[in-house]
Design a protein around this motif. Sequence first.
Motif, PDB file in Angstrom:
ATOM      1  N   ARG A  55      -1.145   2.702   8.313  1.00 31.36           N
ATOM      2  CA  ARG A  55      -0.727   1.393   8.865  1.00 31.36           C
ATOM      3  C   ARG A  55      -1.938   0.589   9.332  1.00 31.36           C
TER       4      ARG A  55
ATOM      5  N   CYS B  72       2.964  -1.512   4.015  1.00 29.60           N
ATOM      6  CA  CYS B  72       2.798  -0.171   3.468  1.00 29.60           C
ATOM      7  C   CYS B  72       4.167   0.466   3.251  1.00 29.60           C
TER       8      CYS B  72
ATOM      9  N   ILE C 118       0.878  -1.174   0.000  1.00 22.49           N
ATOM     10  CA  ILE C 118       0.000   0.000   0.000  1.00 22.49           C
ATOM     11  C   ILE C 118       0.917   1.225   0.000  1.00 22.49           C
TER      12      ILE C 118
ATOM     13  N   THR D 288      -3.596  -0.855   6.360  1.00 21.73           N
ATOM     14  CA  THR D 288      -2.741  -1.936   5.854  1.00 21.73           C
ATOM     15  C   THR D 288      -2.973  -3.214   6.659  1.00 21.73           C
TER      16      THR D 288
END
Lengths: 121, 121
Positions: free
Chosen positions: B21, B40, B6, B24
């Motif tokens: 985060r 990420c 990501i 993710t």
Amino acid sequence: MKSLIIVAHGSRREASNQEVRAITGELQATLLQNFDRVACAFLELTEPGVSAQIDAEVAAGATQVTLFPYFLAAGSHVSQDLPELLAQAEQRHPQVAFVSQAHLGKLPGLVECIAQSLRAD
Amino acid sequence: MKSLIIVAHGSRREASNQEVRAITGELQATLLQNFDRVACAFLELTEPGVSAQIDAEVAAGATQVTLFPYFLAAGSHVSQDLPELLAQAEQRHPQVAFVSQAHLGKLPGLVECIAQSLRAD
């Protein structure tokens, strides 16, 4: 009368503003039964500004105005600037009900929406 | 082995990085059957950078690396910076298949995802 305003940051890059207007048009078509009017407005760099668009909605007869922050993160624009503009609007238009939505990055369905597109690989 | 990265902008505001985060982590849990690893990476201001994370995935054994741009608009980060980083990665790792996804703002399901949350009002 219910109005929805999609609030984006605004960009020097016109194509980015155009992406916001395109999404606004799609939301208008999708939400015909929920909102009488759907418009976009920008915090910086691009017209119309948020306060001007709120005033335009009220002038058009809106009795409820919903603001949807088209932002991924709750930075200062979402956590400070927008609430300030909202408080000012409530003072200017005490007869109007304002609704402040969670920003895009916090939508409950966002993870599933991303996941669906990635499962297609 | 399939990895998903990501890719976000990165922010001086740690809470914004933390939002990335968190998403993710949710995507990792949701996409267990589709990707062996989900991480990420950030284009600016925040570690890990995109190239470093790509190299980490390859070092961990990835044979396919998918990049998902967590951006609302196709600005220069999405249209120039990321393709450049991808081209460099393809040169460093010719044995790896790289997949570049459309950015978040262009996901087919995004309008419906937003509309659903707004219909609840």
